[in-house]
Design a protein around this motif. Structure first.
Motif, PDB file in Angstrom:
ATOM      1  N   SER A  28       0.820  -1.208   0.013  1.00 38.87           N
ATOM      2  CA  SER A  28       0.044  -0.109   0.109  1.00 38.87           C
ATOM      3  C   SER A  28       0.986   1.412  -0.095  1.00 38.87           C
ATOM      4  O   SER A  28       0.503   2.200  -0.722  1.00 38.87           O
ATOM      5  CB  SER A  28      -0.959   0.069   1.258  1.00 38.87           C
ATOM      6  OG  SER A  28      -2.289  -0.551   1.027  1.00 38.87           O
ATOM      7  N   PHE A  33       1.894   3.196  -3.062  1.00 40.45           N
ATOM      8  CA  PHE A  33       0.889   3.949  -3.764  1.00 40.45           C
ATOM      9  C   PHE A  33       0.699   5.260  -3.161  1.00 40.45           C
ATOM     10  O   PHE A  33      -0.123   6.372  -3.570  1.00 40.45           O
ATOM     11  CB  PHE A  33      -0.412   3.305  -3.738  1.00 40.45           C
ATOM     12  CG  PHE A  33      -0.493   2.243  -4.758  1.00 40.45           C
ATOM     13  CD1 PHE A  33      -0.249   2.103  -6.216  1.00 40.45           C
ATOM     14  CD2 PHE A  33      -0.441   0.763  -4.292  1.00 40.45           C
ATOM     15  CE1 PHE A  33      -0.195   1.270  -6.857  1.00 40.45           C
ATOM     16  CE2 PHE A  33      -0.370  -0.325  -4.698  1.00 40.45           C
ATOM     17  CZ  PHE A  33      -0.104  -0.217  -6.277  1.00 40.45           C
ATOM     18  N   GLN A  34       1.216   5.288  -1.511  1.00 41.73           N
ATOM     19  CA  GLN A  34       0.809   6.552  -0.895  1.00 41.73           C
ATOM     20  C   GLN A  34       1.739   7.623  -0.868  1.00 41.73           C
ATOM     21  O   GLN A  34       1.599   8.801  -0.757  1.00 41.73           O
ATOM     22  CB  GLN A  34       0.909   5.841   0.487  1.00 41.73           C
ATOM     23  CG  GLN A  34       0.205   6.751   1.499  1.00 41.73           C
ATOM     24  CD  GLN A  34      -0.043   5.823   2.749  1.00 41.73           C
ATOM     25  OE1 GLN A  34       0.326   4.531   2.678  1.00 41.73           O
ATOM     26  NE2 GLN A  34      -0.647   6.532   3.932  1.00 41.73           N
ATOM     27  N   THR A  35       3.298   6.918  -1.208  1.00 41.04           N
ATOM     28  CA  THR A  35       4.132   8.238  -1.298  1.00 41.04           C
ATOM     29  C   THR A  35       5.359   7.658  -1.952  1.00 41.04           C
ATOM     30  O   THR A  35       5.481   6.183  -2.249  1.00 41.04           O
ATOM     31  CB  THR A  35       4.931   8.402   0.377  1.00 41.04           C
ATOM     32  OG1 THR A  35       5.727   9.493   0.143  1.00 41.04           O
ATOM     33  CG2 THR A  35       5.266   7.249   1.013  1.00 41.04           C
TER      34      THR A  35
END
Lengths: 414, 414
Positions: free
Chosen positions: B271, B274-276
């Protein structure tokens, strides 16, 4: 046009040079990073590390940013300080969190998206791979909307948004768009502000990543400010706006901002206060000490432009010299951006993957073909994103020449 | 024991002083922050801002942290570098994200928690309000498990965890616990490692916030390392471990770490990517330059202890002097921690809210009564968290004396 045989011979010669160049991502170059060296000097152990309201920036607290940083970013964002939250170093992280908040808790009291059978997101294409990846990661259906010269196809956007309440958002890079470098026209922005979405929790994800990232001093794209325009149009809550100093100071250590209506900001804070006690205030203070105001930022961006402009111009010149003929015949095309980080390059249909692979095999890494479309699937296999910022000029020249050579070969073979 | 009338008269006298003191949160004092002043000097524009593997810390990249920072934090976390991700400034944010990841995407391929009818979380009480608030925010049922002298009631934990597959996690502060200051015994840690959860995606949320935060040099709590113990017990994936430098350097600008099995780390990264693109690497480098190794950190923590110890000792001394009698009769009790940030104080049942309100009305702000229980509801209305770190010693004295006075009044009135 040279004969295919000659082109292939040339290609083998380049291959023999064992190049190792990278033109794949929109990273500032080392020379650009040096422009912000002074950011490392504005604070030290002798500095007053209190914000103007007396908050000790070293300690816990302040969920939405210190006042002077909000003021500075308000100038860059073109919206009032009350309509903003200052986050950490990554606007991508804000976008992810906003989507995640909508998914887990819902937007302003609406049903959490995780409780819906279907969530659809509009993706302006070609566009930014990391945007599309977030909504794909959450299992949404990404729907392509073509980017035209003046912005997304607004007839299509208007129809999809107003007819289908499972359409919950659209990804936009309105200024110096990734990858075309085009900006949305005034009319397109007004049409965005006046959308009549079927879903109450439809939001425009307005990633103004290149808001002050001009290449030319005398020819700049200007777009209306969407939070304000949405308010005027009676749709105050319809937009989340994002920006950061990632390509102003340091990509890994900048500050990122969310802008939206007060109601949206309050809604986001409802989750944010469980998430953190506050973001890095010393880095906020550091940026404020380094840039007194937005004018200093513009001045600073001119220095970035002085480094970036020759790179863009060289790529465009080589494309013109090498592929001018193919352009005239309509087989290839490219954009000539006045800002941002990318040039969008279209090779003959069915050739993008091949061209990128050929470049790779000769030692030049490009952004993967298809990356500018959801799930990495360009239906025409035609679009290639050129990222001229990172390599030094000499390397960029070699890489662009190789790209042209491979394009010519692929076109000829086709 | 003084007469109620005399006590009330004293209270009115204190009230007339118009105090304005705050003993509500576990914030380091200004004096403590000064200990890390040098953190602001280790990097400047002349510094080499490359990490040891050549990465330019200013630019994009590096999802899990630069190698030298992972090495440093690995010493503090007592686990290998491959079992860690370095994040931004907030371990609370990591905890929120890990819960959110489990909710939206599921833990290691298990059903996302948002798809389940019921999710239950165990909360060791008294405990940390921000922990309980996260799981409440996600709509989980928080179940109280009492904190005993040597850690949580493990019979109860073992039963709940093994019998009910909707029990997905437990919040723990194993060392110098918030607020009791007690540490879990070796046996309790081993029992944690050997739990037999009904749910495959049950996780222990092991917030080692005070891992190196001792008050005494010659009397320190030591607990077994749980990631390692879980692996030995054949439960390698059962724990997420958290820590940060928030109370080592600067609370707002430290670095936070997640530790877990390789499989968990890979799952979280799925995850995270995709976040940073990456967290603040310059701040990681800054911490590495400031602390060469964990020994320097321990040395640094001794200076914190020198500031904190007199505060804890003074509070305990006043409590003993003023409330020794009530303690003997079992009406009140408190802890005498050897580390951490809090003293847990129990007043007679039904009196905590009243005591906190009386202190507030006399100008001394305490942590809200009930805050140490889920939803802020202490069933006995008895527990008060004392946070001695922030106020200067003189203020702390006044505040503690007032707290004792109000406790005596409430006890007498009862």
């Amino acid at each position: 046009m040279e004969k295919l045989e000659e082109l292939r011979k040339k290609y083998e010669e380049v291959k023999a040079q064992n190049l190792s160049l990278n033109m794949s991502r929109g990273k500032p170059s080392g020379e650009q990073l040096e422009l912000s060296a002074g950011l490392m000097d504005v604070l030290n152990s002798k500095s007053d590390l209190k914000s103007e309201d007396g908050t000790d920036c070293r300690n816990y607290g302040v969920l939405d940013g210190i006042p002077e940083c909000k003021r500075l970013m308000s100038e860059m964002m073109e919206i009032p300080e009350d309509n903003m939250i200052i986050y950490g170093n990554s606007s991508l992280n804000i976008m992810y969190d906003v989507i995640s908040h909508a998914y887990t808790h819902g937007v302003m009291g609406n049903t959490p998206w995780c409780r819906l059978d279907k969530v659809k997101f509009l993706c302006v294409v070609p566009g930014y791979d990391r945007h599309f990846a977030i909504t794909e990661h959450f299992g949404f259906e990404n729907i392509c909307v073509p980017m035209l010269d003046d912005g997304p196809d607004m007839d299509m956007v208007g129809k999809l948004v107003s007819e289908d309440d499972s359409v919950k958002g659209i990804w936009c890079v309105p200024k110096y768009s990734n990858p075309t470098g085009n900006s949305y026209s005034e009319e397109v922005v007004y049409r965005f502000a006046n959308l009549k979405p079927a879903a109450k929790d439809f939001r425009i994800f307005w990633d103004n990543a290149y808001c002050i990232h001009h290449l030319y001093d005398d020819s700049q794209d200007i777009i209306p400010e969407l939070v304000t325009e949405c308010e005027k149009a009676g749709n105050p809550d319809m937009v989340y706006k994002f920006a950061s100093t990632s390509k102003v100071t340091f990509p890994g250590s900048g500050i990122a901002v969310l802008g939206a209506s007060k109601a949206n900001i309050d809604d986001i804070k409802k989750s944010l206060r469980f998430q953190t006690i506050g973001h890095d205030k010393i880095n906020q203070l550091r940026h404020v000490k380094y840039f007194a105001n937005v004018e200093s930022m513009h001045e600073h961006m001119r220095k970035h432009a002085d480094i970036l402009r020759p790179k863009f111009e060289m790529v465009e010149k080589i494309l013109e010299e090498e592929l001018g003929e193919l352009k005239k015949s309509g087989e290839v095309s490219w954009t000539n951006p006045k800002g941002g980080y990318f040039i969008s390059f279209n090779v003959p249909e069915g050739c993008a993957k091949k061209v990128v692979r050929m470049c790779d095999e000769a030692g030049v890494k490009l952004t993967g073909a298809g990356a500018t479309f959801p799930s990495g699937k360009d239906p025409k296999d035609s679009n290639i994103r050129i990222a001229p910022s990172f390599p030094p000029v000499e390397e960029l020249k070699v890489a662009t020449e190789l790209l042209c050579l491979c394009t010519k070969i692929a076109a000829a073979e086709k």
